[in-house]
Enzyme design. Structure first.
Site, PDB file in Angstrom:
ATOM      1  CG  ASP A  83     -10.514  16.353 -14.273  1.00 19.77           C
ATOM      2  OD1 ASP A  83      -9.841  15.837 -15.190  1.00 19.77           O
ATOM      3  OD2 ASP A  83     -11.456  15.773 -13.714  1.00 19.77           O
ATOM      4  CE1 TYR A  86     -17.388  11.273 -15.077  1.00 13.71           C
ATOM      5  CE2 TYR A  86     -16.809  11.413 -12.760  1.00 13.71           C
ATOM      6  CZ  TYR A  86     -17.225  10.678 -13.850  1.00 13.71           C
ATOM      7  OH  TYR A  86     -17.473   9.338 -13.687  1.00 13.71           O
ATOM      8  CE  LYS A 120     -13.170   8.270 -17.652  1.00 17.55           C
ATOM      9  NZ  LYS A 120     -13.516   9.477 -16.949  1.00 17.55           N
ATOM     10  NE  ARG A 165      -2.854   0.343   3.359  1.00 13.43           N
ATOM     11  CZ  ARG A 165      -2.160   0.544   4.487  1.00 13.43           C
ATOM     12  NH1 ARG A 165      -1.479   1.664   4.677  1.00 13.43           N
ATOM     13  NH2 ARG A 165      -2.127  -0.374   5.429  1.00 13.43           N
TER      14      ARG A 165
HETATM   15  C1  LIG Z   1     -14.019   9.871 -15.679  1.00 10.48           C
HETATM   16  C2  LIG Z   1     -13.671  11.201 -15.164  1.00 10.48           C
HETATM   17  C3  LIG Z   1     -13.415  11.403 -13.806  1.00 10.48           C
HETATM   18  C4  LIG Z   1     -13.535  10.295 -12.791  1.00 10.48           C
HETATM   19  O1  LIG Z   1     -12.547   9.342 -12.961  1.00 10.48           O
HETATM   20  P1  LIG Z   1     -12.714   7.773 -12.583  1.00 10.48           P
HETATM   21  O2  LIG Z   1     -11.439   7.189 -13.033  1.00 10.48           O
HETATM   22  O3  LIG Z   1     -13.922   7.276 -13.332  1.00 10.48           O
HETATM   23  O4  LIG Z   1     -12.932   7.717 -11.122  1.00 10.48           O
HETATM   24  C5  LIG Z   1     -13.058  12.681 -13.399  1.00 10.48           C
HETATM   25  N1  LIG Z   1     -12.953  13.688 -14.278  1.00 10.48           N
HETATM   26  C6  LIG Z   1     -13.213  13.528 -15.590  1.00 10.48           C
HETATM   27  C7  LIG Z   1     -13.075  14.694 -16.507  1.00 10.48           C
HETATM   28  C8  LIG Z   1     -13.574  12.292 -16.076  1.00 10.48           C
HETATM   29  O5  LIG Z   1     -13.836  12.143 -17.371  1.00 10.48           O
END
Ligand SMILES: *Cc1c(COP(=O)(O)O)cnc(C)c1O
Length: 376
Positions: free
Chosen positions: A170, A98, A195, A46
């Protein structure tokens, strides 16, 4: 080093034991110690894992930050960042994020005493006016999701600096290949590595990258203390995905540009920063090196959207984005269902809006699929 060289090599050396060119998946929970307190820097998985550490170094280099700290999902990464704040602190959120990020603040952090409000970050003056004395963080996406509104990162980060507010971006949509928020003054970048960074729709993960020592220390502490760590196999998949990030992003961008131009040419309202019709096209050209693979299209109604969505053959109806395969979704009932209807209406996220994640297939096939689904 150039971007692609870093993407392929940064943070990874051939395995010292065998010479294996590809870094191993260190699938272990613990590490043997020669004697009490006598170990090789690894005690428990961890806390430290060599595969995860390689991914963290790699992503830090690509984003131009000193520290990369990986998590088991993008949401876990965002959670660690906002956990940095203390009781009574206020968070300002971009008004088109998101859906899960909004839910995190609304349903997890607010009940624990954290105040937040939303602001349209299109206009830097509006951001300045919305900052309160107790505001400690501004959390945004640019382009926003799914209405593709841009934030002027240099202008907004200057405002945040002057007011001692952390700017967290983000950067999932753009990736470091197209946009570097840290270079433009942001305090931290967050990704859902699920992504584009991984890019193959086969794992879930997140990362925080920052050069701010206090933030890095706190987020690193939370990674271990709260324990939302990614497994070594998922880190390895992300490392492998990142090696082709530049190639994939070039293709996503080229395909999305063609798809957006085609749909606009057929008379639809298309939202894509690469189009001259995008109201912030000039800002897009100055702060991004491409426009990415996400294209939003506005149809007349929810009924029309549902009808069109049932007809696609190549575009798969699914949440998520950023994989080599093309996806399509209906944000109002899928990714953004947790955002209240009036908040969606305020930013122009209508019930007729569909969001395309344009993949890396042959663009002629994608255009044919769009044609048969939308214009019959
Ligand atoms: C998918 C997404 C998230 C969340 O991420 P996870 O890996 O699904 O927890 C946050 N911000 C954006 C812009 C996203 O597309």
């Amino acid at each position: 080093m150039g971007f692609s060289t870093d993407a392929i090599h940064a943070g990874q050396e051939p395995d010292p034991t065998t010479g294996a060119v590809t870094l191993p998946i260190y699938q272990t929970s613990t590490y043997v110690q020669a004697g009490v307190g006598d170990h090789k820097g690894y005690e428990y998985a961890r806390t430290q894992n060599p595969t995860r550490a390689a991914l963290e170094r790699n992503l830090a280099v690509l984003e131009g930050g000193k520290h990369g700290i990986c998590f088991g999902s993008g949401m876990a990464a965002l959670h660690a960042v906002v956990q940095r704040l203390e009781d009574g602190d206020h968070v300002l959120l971009g008004d088109d994020l998101y859906g899960g990020t909004y839910r995190l603040l609304d349903r997890v952090m607010r009940p624990q005493g954290m105040a937040f409000s939303t602001v349209s970050t299109k206009d830097p003056a509006a951001v300045e006016a919305a900052i309160r004395p107790e505001t400690r963080m501004l959390l945004i996406e640019t382009p926003s999701n799914p209405t593709m509104i841009l934030t002027d990162l240099a202008a907004v980060s200057a405002i945040c600096k002057a007011k001692d507010v952390m700017l967290v971006v983000d950067n999932t949509f753009m990736t470091p290949y197209f946009q570097n928020p840290l270079t433009l003054g942001a305090t931290a970048v967050v990704h859902s590595t699920t992504k584009y960074l991984n890019g193959h729709s086969d794992m879930v993960g997140g990362v925080v990258v920052t050069s701010d020592p206090a933030l890095a220390e706190r987020v690193r502490f939370l990674q271990n203390a709260a324990g939302a760590v990614p497994g070594p196999m998922d880190c390895w998949l992300a490392l492998r995905g990142v090696k082709t990030l530049a190639l994939r992003m070039q293709r996503h961008n080229a395909n999305a540009m063609e798809v957006a131009s085609y749909l606009e040419g057929r008379g639809l309202r298309v939202i894509y920063p690469g189009l001259e019709s995008h109201p912030q096209h000039e800002l897009a050209r100055s702060q991004m090196r491409g426009s990415g693979g996400m294209v939003s299209v506005e149809l007349e109604s929810r009924e029309r959207a549902v009808e069109v969505l049932s007809r696609f053959r190549i575009f798969a109806l699914a949440e998520s984005l950023g994989g080599v395969e093309s996806l399509v979704c209906h944000p109002a009932s899928m990714t953004h269902a947790s955002v209240p209807a009036e908040a969606r209406a305020r930013v122009g996220l209508t019930d007729g809006l569909i969001r395309l994640s344009v993949g890396c297939e042959d663009v002629e096939d994608l255009i044919e699929d769009l044609g048969q689904a939308m214009f019959n």
